[in-house]
Design an enzyme around this catalytic site. Structure first.
Site, PDB file in Angstrom:
ATOM      1  N   GLU A 179       3.497 -49.846   0.995  1.00  0.00           N
ATOM      2  CA  GLU A 179       3.634 -51.303   0.789  1.00  0.00           C
ATOM      3  C   GLU A 179       2.604 -51.847  -0.198  1.00  0.00           C
ATOM      4  OE1 GLU A 179       3.882 -53.308   4.595  1.00  0.00           O
ATOM      5  OE2 GLU A 179       5.505 -52.024   5.263  1.00  0.00           O
ATOM      6  N   GLU A 294      12.138 -45.430   6.823  1.00  0.00           N
ATOM      7  CA  GLU A 294      12.021 -46.262   8.052  1.00  0.00           C
ATOM      8  C   GLU A 294      13.322 -47.025   8.320  1.00  0.00           C
ATOM      9  OE1 GLU A 294       8.483 -48.642   8.063  1.00  0.00           O
ATOM     10  OE2 GLU A 294       7.339 -47.154   6.925  1.00  0.00           O
TER      11      GLU A 294
END
Ligand code: XIL
Length: 395
Positions: A179, A294
């Site tokens: 991220e 994910e």
């Protein structure tokens, strides 16, 4: 058709393989409570495949591994989620045992016991293990961001070296940086695009910490595959920033093996946009692989304010999801998986949990029922499971 009761199946998953034969032979006691039989395939057409051991991993054998996130709390003894993971998947990602604040809460202090337990459990059960994550703006121990640039760099390099050498040979791929692509799409023009204005960026003064992390990771375990992982890589704006960072790595000779696409999708996400990002990477960076890291399909179509300030969120669906939503989710995942099988750079697809009640999305961005995964709260396959394992299944 052999009717296997849900109780039989769960006992089978818990290792009572012989029971499966017993259950079939004697009826297995209570009335059959097998999962809802897949629709379609009625009449003389092809019969539905139905639920069986290893069906999910078998379906994608030779294309990509299929995994799920799991937490230590689920393996001693293995609960329904752990047993389903063993029965259907061939890859596992520890949900949070490998995060920096868990592994190294203070400088020079390393707590590997919990991580070793779940990693070794997975390997003992023939599951490949993904490491998540060596650097993130969350789960950051305070000591890592204190001091001068050089001191921060040294601490980061020491951490990555210690952790990757500890797991060398057991963890085959790592989300080295997580991220780190700009989110200015939602924050207005304040950002530092293409890089995210993270606590790391602020402490270091620029995005050099990405280079430091990946370079240290390559040196620590040359056999591990190194990934940059992020969410919403399917967003065209974020896709361009991601490509810009990959170009910068390439120009600087920063080592990287692939991109992790978290794929925390929403029910209204267009799966083609995920495939468009993978195509863009395959086209410009043919040496890179792609992992879906994910995957879950959030049943809500929330505005950004719901994530940023928990305001404007859609109302709780409640304990019984509408069939129409489950069908939309099944179609989205069938389209996505059909596309992923056609892209040779895709090496693995990891769901972020096994059963719907495992999911972090029951608590984030707000507490409410969510149904983002392949198995329901009873451990039964949902339409989404049949949609990606049975081409004859009619959604
Ligand atoms: C989440 C876990 O699922 C939660 O259990 C934990 O409390 C917080 O982190 N993106 C990521 C993951 O990279 O590490 C996050 O996992 C979900 C969002």
């Amino acid at each position: 058709m052999i009717q296997i009761t849900k109780r039989d199946r769960l006992k089978f998953l818990a290792g009572g393989a012989s029971l499966l034969l017993f259950g079939c032979g004697s009826g297995g006691g209570s009335a059959p409570v097998a999962p809802p039989p897949p629709t379609g395939g009625g009449g003389s057409g092809p019969q539905p495949i139905g639920f069986r051991p290893n069906l999910l991993s078998d379906t994608y054998q030779g294309q990509f591994r299929v995994g799920a996130a799991l937490a230590n709390s689920r393996i001693s003894p293995p609960d329904a989620s752990a047993n389903l993971l063993l029965d259907q998947f061939n890859l596992m990602t520890p949900e949070w045992e490998l995060k920096p604040d868990i592994l190294s809460p203070a400088e020079g202090v390393y707590n590997f016991a919990d991580a070793d337990r779940i990693v070794d459990w997975a390997i003992a059960n023939n599951l490949e293990v993904r490491g998540h994550t060596l650097l993130w703006h969350e789960s950051v121990p305070a000591y890592m961001l204190q001091g001068t640039r050089d001191q921060i760099r040294t601490k980061l390099e020491n951490y990555i070296t210690t952790v990757m050498q500890h797991f060398a040979g057991r963890i085959t791929s790592w989300d080295v940086v997580n991220e780190v692509v700009s989110v200015d799409i939602y924050n207005g023009a304040s950002g530092v695009g293409p890089d995210r204005d993270t606590v790391w960026y602020q402490a270091v003064g620029n995005a050099d910490y990405l280079d430091w992390a990946l370079t240290a990771a390559r040196a620590a375990d040359p056999n591990a595959k190194l990934f940059l992982s992020d969410y919403e890589t399917e967003n065209p704006i974020k896709r361009d920033w991601l490509l810009e960072i990959l170009r910068r790595f390439e120009s600087r000779g920063v080592p990287i093996d692939g991109v992790g696409h978290q794929c925390h999708l929403q029910i209204n996400t267009d799966p083609q946009e995920v495939l468009n990002t993978i195509d863009a990477i395959e086209s410009e960076f043919p040496s890179l692989t792609n992992h879906v890291t994910e995957l879950d399909v959030n049943m809500y179509d929330d505005p950004g304010t719901c994530w940023q300030s928990q305001s404007g969120c859609q109302a709780d669906i409640g304990p019984n999801p509408p069939d129409s939503l489950l069908a939309d989710q099944a179609q989205l995942l069938r389209t996505l998986f059909d596309g992923l099988t056609g892209r040779p750079s895709v090496e693995m697809v990891n769901f972020w949990g096994v059963k719907d009640d495992d999911s972090w999305l029951n608590d984030a961005p707000i507490q409410r029922y969510n149904y983002p995964l392949l198995f329901d709260r009873n451990g039964d396959p949902k339409p989404a499971y049949y949609a990606i394992t049975d081409p004859n299944y009619v959604i």
